[in-house]
Design a protein around this motif. Structure first.
Motif, PDB file in Angstrom:
ATOM      1  N   GLN A   1       0.828  -1.201   0.000  1.00  0.00           N
ATOM      2  CA  GLN A   1       0.000   0.000   0.000  1.00  0.00           C
ATOM      3  C   GLN A   1       0.866   1.255   0.000  1.00  0.00           C
ATOM      4  O   GLN A   1       0.593   2.222  -0.713  1.00  0.00           O
ATOM      5  CB  GLN A   1      -0.920  -0.001   1.214  1.00  0.00           C
ATOM      6  CG  GLN A   1      -1.858   1.199   1.292  1.00  0.00           C
ATOM      7  CD  GLN A   1      -2.759   1.318   0.067  1.00  0.00           C
ATOM      8  OE1 GLN A   1      -3.205   0.308  -0.468  1.00  0.00           O
ATOM      9  NE2 GLN A   1      -3.023   2.547  -0.374  1.00  0.00           N
ATOM     10  N   LYS A   2       1.940   1.228   0.784  1.00  0.00           N
ATOM     11  CA  LYS A   2       2.829   2.393   0.838  1.00  0.00           C
ATOM     12  C   LYS A   2       3.510   2.624  -0.504  1.00  0.00           C
ATOM     13  O   LYS A   2       3.680   3.774  -0.942  1.00  0.00           O
ATOM     14  CB  LYS A   2       3.885   2.180   1.932  1.00  0.00           C
ATOM     15  CG  LYS A   2       4.833   3.366   2.114  1.00  0.00           C
ATOM     16  CD  LYS A   2       4.093   4.602   2.586  1.00  0.00           C
ATOM     17  CE  LYS A   2       5.069   5.740   2.867  1.00  0.00           C
ATOM     18  NZ  LYS A   2       4.359   6.983   3.295  1.00  0.00           N
ATOM     19  N   LEU A   3       3.907   1.551  -1.185  1.00  0.00           N
ATOM     20  CA  LEU A   3       4.526   1.684  -2.503  1.00  0.00           C
ATOM     21  C   LEU A   3       3.572   2.353  -3.478  1.00  0.00           C
ATOM     22  O   LEU A   3       3.974   3.210  -4.277  1.00  0.00           O
ATOM     23  CB  LEU A   3       4.946   0.305  -3.025  1.00  0.00           C
ATOM     24  CG  LEU A   3       5.644   0.272  -4.386  1.00  0.00           C
ATOM     25  CD1 LEU A   3       6.964   1.041  -4.339  1.00  0.00           C
ATOM     26  CD2 LEU A   3       5.871  -1.166  -4.840  1.00  0.00           C
ATOM     27  N   ILE A   4       2.297   1.989  -3.422  1.00  0.00           N
ATOM     28  CA  ILE A   4       1.289   2.607  -4.282  1.00  0.00           C
ATOM     29  C   ILE A   4       1.147   4.094  -3.954  1.00  0.00           C
ATOM     30  O   ILE A   4       1.070   4.946  -4.847  1.00  0.00           O
ATOM     31  CB  ILE A   4      -0.062   1.888  -4.125  1.00  0.00           C
ATOM     32  CG1 ILE A   4       0.048   0.442  -4.646  1.00  0.00           C
ATOM     33  CG2 ILE A   4      -1.171   2.636  -4.862  1.00  0.00           C
ATOM     34  CD1 ILE A   4      -1.160  -0.411  -4.341  1.00  0.00           C
TER      35      ILE A   4
ATOM     36  N   PHE B   1       6.332  -4.534  -7.115  1.00  0.00           N
ATOM     37  CA  PHE B   1       4.901  -4.711  -6.863  1.00  0.00           C
ATOM     38  C   PHE B   1       4.508  -6.183  -6.947  1.00  0.00           C
ATOM     39  O   PHE B   1       3.764  -6.684  -6.093  1.00  0.00           O
ATOM     40  CB  PHE B   1       4.082  -3.895  -7.862  1.00  0.00           C
ATOM     41  CG  PHE B   1       2.604  -3.997  -7.624  1.00  0.00           C
ATOM     42  CD1 PHE B   1       1.990  -3.227  -6.649  1.00  0.00           C
ATOM     43  CD2 PHE B   1       1.817  -4.899  -8.343  1.00  0.00           C
ATOM     44  CE1 PHE B   1       0.624  -3.337  -6.397  1.00  0.00           C
ATOM     45  CE2 PHE B   1       0.467  -5.021  -8.097  1.00  0.00           C
ATOM     46  CZ  PHE B   1      -0.139  -4.231  -7.122  1.00  0.00           C
ATOM     47  N   GLU B   2       4.998  -6.898  -7.965  1.00  0.00           N
ATOM     48  CA  GLU B   2       4.626  -8.305  -8.111  1.00  0.00           C
ATOM     49  C   GLU B   2       5.182  -9.162  -6.973  1.00  0.00           C
ATOM     50  O   GLU B   2       4.547 -10.123  -6.551  1.00  0.00           O
ATOM     51  CB  GLU B   2       5.096  -8.842  -9.464  1.00  0.00           C
ATOM     52  CG  GLU B   2       4.290  -8.312 -10.628  1.00  0.00           C
ATOM     53  CD  GLU B   2       4.425  -9.175 -11.874  1.00  0.00           C
ATOM     54  OE1 GLU B   2       5.478  -9.809 -12.041  1.00  0.00           O
ATOM     55  OE2 GLU B   2       3.458  -9.207 -12.655  1.00  0.00           O
ATOM     56  N   THR B   3       6.368  -8.797  -6.490  1.00  0.00           N
ATOM     57  CA  THR B   3       6.926  -9.518  -5.345  1.00  0.00           C
ATOM     58  C   THR B   3       5.973  -9.451  -4.158  1.00  0.00           C
ATOM     59  O   THR B   3       5.683 -10.462  -3.505  1.00  0.00           O
ATOM     60  CB  THR B   3       8.293  -8.918  -4.961  1.00  0.00           C
ATOM     61  OG1 THR B   3       9.225  -9.151  -6.020  1.00  0.00           O
ATOM     62  CG2 THR B   3       8.829  -9.549  -3.684  1.00  0.00           C
ATOM     63  N   LEU B   4       5.460  -8.246  -3.878  1.00  0.00           N
ATOM     64  CA  LEU B   4       4.562  -8.075  -2.741  1.00  0.00           C
ATOM     65  C   LEU B   4       3.165  -8.613  -3.051  1.00  0.00           C
ATOM     66  O   LEU B   4       2.534  -9.249  -2.202  1.00  0.00           O
ATOM     67  CB  LEU B   4       4.487  -6.593  -2.370  1.00  0.00           C
ATOM     68  CG  LEU B   4       5.813  -5.955  -1.958  1.00  0.00           C
ATOM     69  CD1 LEU B   4       5.643  -4.453  -1.771  1.00  0.00           C
ATOM     70  CD2 LEU B   4       6.362  -6.591  -0.699  1.00  0.00           C
ATOM     71  N   ASP B   5       2.686  -8.363  -4.249  1.00  0.00           N
ATOM     72  CA  ASP B   5       1.333  -8.789  -4.602  1.00  0.00           C
ATOM     73  C   ASP B   5       1.202 -10.307  -4.595  1.00  0.00           C
ATOM     74  O   ASP B   5       0.154 -10.847  -4.214  1.00  0.00           O
ATOM     75  CB  ASP B   5       0.969  -8.230  -5.979  1.00  0.00           C
ATOM     76  CG  ASP B   5      -0.508  -8.404  -6.308  1.00  0.00           C
ATOM     77  OD1 ASP B   5      -1.344  -7.977  -5.491  1.00  0.00           O
ATOM     78  OD2 ASP B   5      -0.821  -8.967  -7.370  1.00  0.00           O
ATOM     79  N   ARG B   6       2.273 -11.004  -5.000  1.00  0.00           N
ATOM     80  CA  ARG B   6       2.252 -12.465  -5.036  1.00  0.00           C
ATOM     81  C   ARG B   6       2.804 -13.087  -3.754  1.00  0.00           C
ATOM     82  O   ARG B   6       2.918 -14.293  -3.628  1.00  0.00           O
ATOM     83  CB  ARG B   6       3.052 -12.955  -6.242  1.00  0.00           C
ATOM     84  CG  ARG B   6       2.441 -12.512  -7.564  1.00  0.00           C
ATOM     85  CD  ARG B   6       3.334 -12.795  -8.746  1.00  0.00           C
ATOM     86  NE  ARG B   6       3.639 -14.215  -8.881  1.00  0.00           N
ATOM     87  CZ  ARG B   6       4.331 -14.736  -9.887  1.00  0.00           C
ATOM     88  NH1 ARG B   6       4.808 -13.939 -10.833  1.00  0.00           N
ATOM     89  NH2 ARG B   6       4.559 -16.022  -9.946  1.00  0.00           N
ATOM     90  N   GLU B   7       3.151 -12.199  -2.797  1.00  0.00           N
ATOM     91  CA  GLU B   7       3.641 -12.642  -1.490  1.00  0.00           C
ATOM     92  C   GLU B   7       4.885 -13.524  -1.618  1.00  0.00           C
ATOM     93  O   GLU B   7       5.049 -14.536  -0.941  1.00  0.00           O
ATOM     94  CB  GLU B   7       2.529 -13.348  -0.700  1.00  0.00           C
ATOM     95  CG  GLU B   7       1.347 -12.435  -0.437  1.00  0.00           C
ATOM     96  CD  GLU B   7       0.217 -13.103   0.334  1.00  0.00           C
ATOM     97  OE1 GLU B   7       0.362 -14.287   0.683  1.00  0.00           O
ATOM     98  OE2 GLU B   7      -0.799 -12.438   0.587  1.00  0.00           O
ATOM     99  N   LEU B   8       5.784 -13.087  -2.493  1.00  0.00           N
ATOM    100  CA  LEU B   8       7.078 -13.744  -2.643  1.00  0.00           C
ATOM    101  C   LEU B   8       8.071 -13.061  -1.704  1.00  0.00           C
ATOM    102  O   LEU B   8       8.171 -11.838  -1.702  1.00  0.00           O
ATOM    103  CB  LEU B   8       7.590 -13.626  -4.079  1.00  0.00           C
ATOM    104  CG  LEU B   8       6.754 -14.285  -5.173  1.00  0.00           C
ATOM    105  CD1 LEU B   8       7.226 -13.826  -6.546  1.00  0.00           C
ATOM    106  CD2 LEU B   8       6.823 -15.800  -5.062  1.00  0.00           C
ATOM    107  N   PRO B   9       8.800 -13.791  -0.886  1.00  0.00           N
ATOM    108  CA  PRO B   9       9.785 -13.158  -0.010  1.00  0.00           C
ATOM    109  C   PRO B   9      10.847 -12.404  -0.822  1.00  0.00           C
ATOM    110  O   PRO B   9      11.442 -12.952  -1.747  1.00  0.00           O
ATOM    111  CB  PRO B   9      10.408 -14.341   0.751  1.00  0.00           C
ATOM    112  CG  PRO B   9       9.359 -15.411   0.688  1.00  0.00           C
ATOM    113  CD  PRO B   9       8.690 -15.243  -0.643  1.00  0.00           C
ATOM    114  N   LEU B  10      11.074 -11.141  -0.470  1.00  0.00           N
ATOM    115  CA  LEU B  10      11.980 -10.305  -1.239  1.00  0.00           C
ATOM    116  C   LEU B  10      13.397 -10.872  -1.264  1.00  0.00           C
ATOM    117  O   LEU B  10      14.087 -10.787  -2.280  1.00  0.00           O
ATOM    118  CB  LEU B  10      11.997  -8.884  -0.653  1.00  0.00           C
ATOM    119  CG  LEU B  10      12.884  -7.852  -1.358  1.00  0.00           C
ATOM    120  CD1 LEU B  10      12.473  -7.670  -2.813  1.00  0.00           C
ATOM    121  CD2 LEU B  10      12.830  -6.515  -0.617  1.00  0.00           C
ATOM    122  N   ASP B  11      13.840 -11.458  -0.149  1.00  0.00           N
ATOM    123  CA  ASP B  11      15.185 -12.024  -0.125  1.00  0.00           C
ATOM    124  C   ASP B  11      15.314 -13.171  -1.118  1.00  0.00           C
ATOM    125  O   ASP B  11      16.339 -13.320  -1.803  1.00  0.00           O
ATOM    126  CB  ASP B  11      15.559 -12.482   1.287  1.00  0.00           C
ATOM    127  CG  ASP B  11      14.559 -13.481   1.861  1.00  0.00           C
ATOM    128  OD1 ASP B  11      13.354 -13.312   1.630  1.00  0.00           O
ATOM    129  OD2 ASP B  11      14.980 -14.427   2.549  1.00  0.00           O
TER     130      ASP B  11
END
Length: 290
Positions: free
Chosen positions: A137-140, A254-264
């Motif tokens: 949400q903050k990124l948006i 965005f896709e990392t967060l939207d798909r709930e993929l761990p950023l690391d």
């Protein structure tokens, strides 16, 4: 204390098709061979039959008896086998967001060691879905800011995102008049960060300049260039083969967060793909599938 909590064990059941006592397409013989050859484990040992003799019950018992590192290693090996056989046979994915949920399970497990042990790096934090939703949400919201405050807010957002996934981020700093937008640690390596949020895509000159900064640092330093607007196609071609820099754009984040993929895990997979192909930029959707 079990390595895998009951709700996570339900996910393991779903991911590895463990209904009816089965595990993927294994027979008793092929499962024994897999564990022996891939993990040097006798899955038929009586100690893993305390909850029953089916393949699924033996696997559940084994996962909660062995140490945490072995449990994680086993799940990774099973996942690799799952994906190889699923794709070879053209079988459709049967679990929604399977890879993202599996990687998050590994993060939870590695963030909650079952016994104290010396560690080269701090354990990864448990996956916290409300924090991920807040980051998205903050990124948006950043897109509504004016350019200068947006740039500073973007750097702060990245620091928060890195720390959320246990990457030990450091704030922006200067060396001899040279601006570095921050750094983090991943798998024993230090990554320097360049972050831009401009209207125009990032050209080759900026990539070369950042790569020059990285090359002047220690041999083990790596670079992550994050350009929210992306990179010019000609710029990526001119930049050439990846040496010590990998790239992300705003859609990747965005896709990392939207798909709930761990950023690391995403950064680690990008680094591995760059090492394999020489390409500094491949999209998250191409690495993890659409």
């Amino acid at each position: 204390m079990p390595n895998i909590r009951s709700l996570d064990m339900k996910l393991v059941d779903d991911l590895f098709d463990m209904g009816g006592g089965y595990v993927l397409d294994f027979s008793d013989r092929t499962m024994a061979s897999f564990f022996a050859e891939e993990l040097n484990v006798d899955i038929d040992d009586p100690t893993y039959r305390e909850q029953g003799t089916s393949k699924a019950k033996r696997l559940r018992c084994y996962l909660n008896k062995v140490d945490l590192a072995t449990s994680v290693k086993t799940l990774k090996a099973l996942w690799d086998y799952r994906e190889m056989t699923r794709k070879d046979r053209g079988r459709a994915e049967w679990v929604n967001n399977a890879e993202g949920r599996f990687l998050s399970l590994l993060n939870r497990m590695q963030g909650e060691p079952d016994q104290p042990a010396p560690q080269a790096e701090p354990p990864k934090p448990a996956f916290d879905r409300p924090k991920i939703l807040a980051l998205k949400q903050k990124l948006i919201e950043l897109s509504a800011l004016e350019p200068q405050p947006r740039g500073y807010a973007f750097e702060a957002w990245l620091t928060n995102a890195f720390n959320t996934f246990g990457l030990a981020a450091r704030e922006p700093f200067r060396l001899r008049g040279e601006q570095i937008d921050g750094s983090f640690q991943l798998q024993g390596e230090t990554y320097l960060v360049e972050a831009k949020w401009h209207a125009a895509q990032t050209p080759a000159a900026d990539l070369h300049a950042f790569h020059g900064k990285v090359e002047q640092k220690a041999a083990w330093a790596r670079g992550l260039f994050i350009s929210n607007s992306g990179f010019t196609p000609d710029g990526l071609v001119a930049f050439g083969k990846a040496k010590r820099v990998i790239c992300m754009d705003g859609l990747d984040l965005f896709e990392t967060l939207d798909r709930e993929l761990p950023l690391d895990q995403v950064i680690g997979r990008k680094a591995r793909r760059a090492a394999e192909t020489g390409l500094p930029f491949e999209r998250v959707r191409d690495i993890f599938g659409h």
